[in-house]
Design an enzyme around this catalytic site. Sequence first.
Site, PDB file in Angstrom:
ATOM      1  N   GLY A  60     -43.107 -32.992 -12.902  1.00 26.88           N
ATOM      2  CA  GLY A  60     -43.206 -33.454 -14.282  1.00 26.88           C
ATOM      3  C   GLY A  60     -43.855 -34.825 -14.307  1.00 26.88           C
ATOM      4  O   GLY A  60     -43.639 -35.625 -13.390  1.00 26.88           O
ATOM      5  N   GLN A  95     -46.259 -42.797 -17.688  1.00 28.83           N
ATOM      6  CA  GLN A  95     -46.320 -42.932 -16.227  1.00 28.83           C
ATOM      7  C   GLN A  95     -47.756 -43.067 -15.710  1.00 28.83           C
ATOM      8  O   GLN A  95     -47.963 -43.326 -14.521  1.00 28.83           O
ATOM      9  CB  GLN A  95     -45.661 -41.726 -15.541  1.00 28.83           C
ATOM     10  N   CYS A 127     -38.169 -39.362  -9.443  1.00 22.28           N
ATOM     11  CA  CYS A 127     -39.189 -39.714 -10.433  1.00 22.28           C
ATOM     12  C   CYS A 127     -40.390 -40.297  -9.700  1.00 22.28           C
ATOM     13  O   CYS A 127     -40.227 -41.130  -8.805  1.00 22.28           O
ATOM     14  CB  CYS A 127     -38.622 -40.744 -11.409  1.00 22.28           C
ATOM     15  N   LEU A 128     -41.585 -39.864 -10.092  1.00 29.94           N
ATOM     16  CA  LEU A 128     -42.801 -40.387  -9.436  1.00 29.94           C
ATOM     17  C   LEU A 128     -42.950 -41.892  -9.659  1.00 29.94           C
ATOM     18  O   LEU A 128     -43.661 -42.544  -8.896  1.00 29.94           O
ATOM     19  CB  LEU A 128     -44.035 -39.650  -9.963  1.00 29.94           C
ATOM     20  N   HIS A 186     -35.895 -35.039 -18.821  1.00 27.78           N
ATOM     21  CA  HIS A 186     -36.304 -36.225 -18.048  1.00 27.78           C
ATOM     22  C   HIS A 186     -37.627 -36.790 -18.598  1.00 27.78           C
ATOM     23  O   HIS A 186     -37.774 -38.004 -18.764  1.00 27.78           O
ATOM     24  CB  HIS A 186     -36.448 -35.810 -16.574  1.00 27.78           C
ATOM     25  N   GLU A 187     -38.570 -35.889 -18.902  1.00 31.40           N
ATOM     26  CA  GLU A 187     -39.893 -36.340 -19.372  1.00 31.40           C
ATOM     27  C   GLU A 187     -39.823 -36.884 -20.802  1.00 31.40           C
ATOM     28  O   GLU A 187     -40.494 -37.867 -21.121  1.00 31.40           O
ATOM     29  CB  GLU A 187     -40.917 -35.210 -19.273  1.00 31.40           C
ATOM     30  N   HIS A 221     -38.842 -40.380 -20.750  1.00 23.72           N
ATOM     31  CA  HIS A 221     -39.954 -41.315 -20.479  1.00 23.72           C
ATOM     32  C   HIS A 221     -40.659 -41.739 -21.774  1.00 23.72           C
ATOM     33  O   HIS A 221     -41.096 -42.876 -21.907  1.00 23.72           O
ATOM     34  CB  HIS A 221     -40.996 -40.674 -19.558  1.00 23.72           C
TER      35      HIS A 221
HETATM   36  C1  QAP Z   1     -38.799 -35.210 -12.962  1.00 26.61           C
HETATM   37  O1  QAP Z   1     -39.832 -35.687 -10.932  1.00 26.61           O
HETATM   38  C2  QAP Z   1     -37.692 -34.271 -12.579  1.00 26.61           C
HETATM   39  O2  QAP Z   1     -39.217 -39.840  -5.021  1.00 26.61           O
HETATM   40  C3  QAP Z   1     -40.047 -35.041 -12.144  1.00 26.61           C
HETATM   41  O3  QAP Z   1     -41.120 -39.689  -3.148  1.00 26.61           O
HETATM   42  C4  QAP Z   1     -36.754 -34.652 -11.625  1.00 26.61           C
HETATM   43  O4  QAP Z   1     -41.735 -34.893 -10.076  1.00 26.61           O
HETATM   44  C5  QAP Z   1     -37.600 -33.033 -13.157  1.00 26.61           C
HETATM   45  C6  QAP Z   1     -41.309 -37.241  -6.496  1.00 26.61           C
HETATM   46  C7  QAP Z   1     -35.725 -33.780 -11.296  1.00 26.61           C
HETATM   47  C8  QAP Z   1     -36.577 -32.170 -12.801  1.00 26.61           C
HETATM   48  C9  QAP Z   1     -35.650 -32.540 -11.867  1.00 26.61           C
HETATM   49  C10 QAP Z   1     -40.286 -38.153  -6.332  1.00 26.61           C
HETATM   50  C11 QAP Z   1     -42.289 -37.172  -5.534  1.00 26.61           C
HETATM   51  C12 QAP Z   1     -41.410 -36.394  -7.678  1.00 26.61           C
HETATM   52  C13 QAP Z   1     -40.224 -38.958  -5.198  1.00 26.61           C
HETATM   53  C14 QAP Z   1     -40.772 -35.605  -9.932  1.00 26.61           C
HETATM   54  C15 QAP Z   1     -41.221 -38.874  -4.239  1.00 26.61           C
HETATM   55  C16 QAP Z   1     -42.253 -37.975  -4.411  1.00 26.61           C
HETATM   56  C17 QAP Z   1     -40.560 -36.411  -8.720  1.00 26.61           C
HETATM   57 CO    CO Z   2     -39.863 -39.521 -14.156  1.00 25.22          CO
END
Ligand code: QAP
Ligand code: CO
Length: 165
Positions: A46, A51, A90-91, A132-133, A136
């Site tokens: 996401g 972001q 989270c990215l 989550h999004e 943001h």
């Molecule tokens: C949000 O999160 C989300 O720490 C999106 O080193 C989170 O794409 C949606 C990511 C949980 C549903 C469930 C995080 C990549 C990506 C990191 C992400 C990393 C590399 C997170």
């Molecule tokens: Co995020």
Amino acid sequence: MALLKITLCGEPVLRQRAKAVHKVTREVRKLAADMLETMRDSRGIGLAAPQVGVLKRLFVAEVPEHPAMLFIDPEIVFMGSETSAYKEGCLSIPGFEGEVVRPERIIVQALDEKGERFQLEASGLLSRCIQHEIDHLDGILFPDRMGEAGKALIREFLAGRRKVG
Ligand code: QAP
Ligand code: CO
């Protein structure tokens, strides 16, 4: 298409409320395509416009077993009373995770790439990702929903980043 720079926790743009899009122009579709490419490149599921430094209300999502999706001006119109806990990341806070409790089922309304309104009922990972999004878009990061543990997580992230410069 182009890869965009992902903003990190600590940058003010992640703490502001994003503005409604209303009209889905070519420019908006181009932004969404670039966001999808950026999200895939970073192995995320996401990514919201703030972001990538853009204060507009849209996000892209690509969770397993669902096609890639674009949500413009999303609104949650229903939240179930059952909740679930899940370890989120989270990215914009790379390398950090934390358990967040959220409603399990939601109904969300949004505009698609044609500017047409759609409604979707979601549960599981997709529901979690949408919530989550949308956070943001309102300047909320997942640690904000973790109480004291979340405050510690943000402090740790910011302290770690300062060491690297
Ligand atoms: C949000 O999160 C989300 O720490 C999106 O080193 C989170 O794409 C949606 C990511 C949980 C549903 C469930 C995080 C990549 C990506 C990191 C992400 C990393 C590399 C997170
Ligand atoms: Co995020």
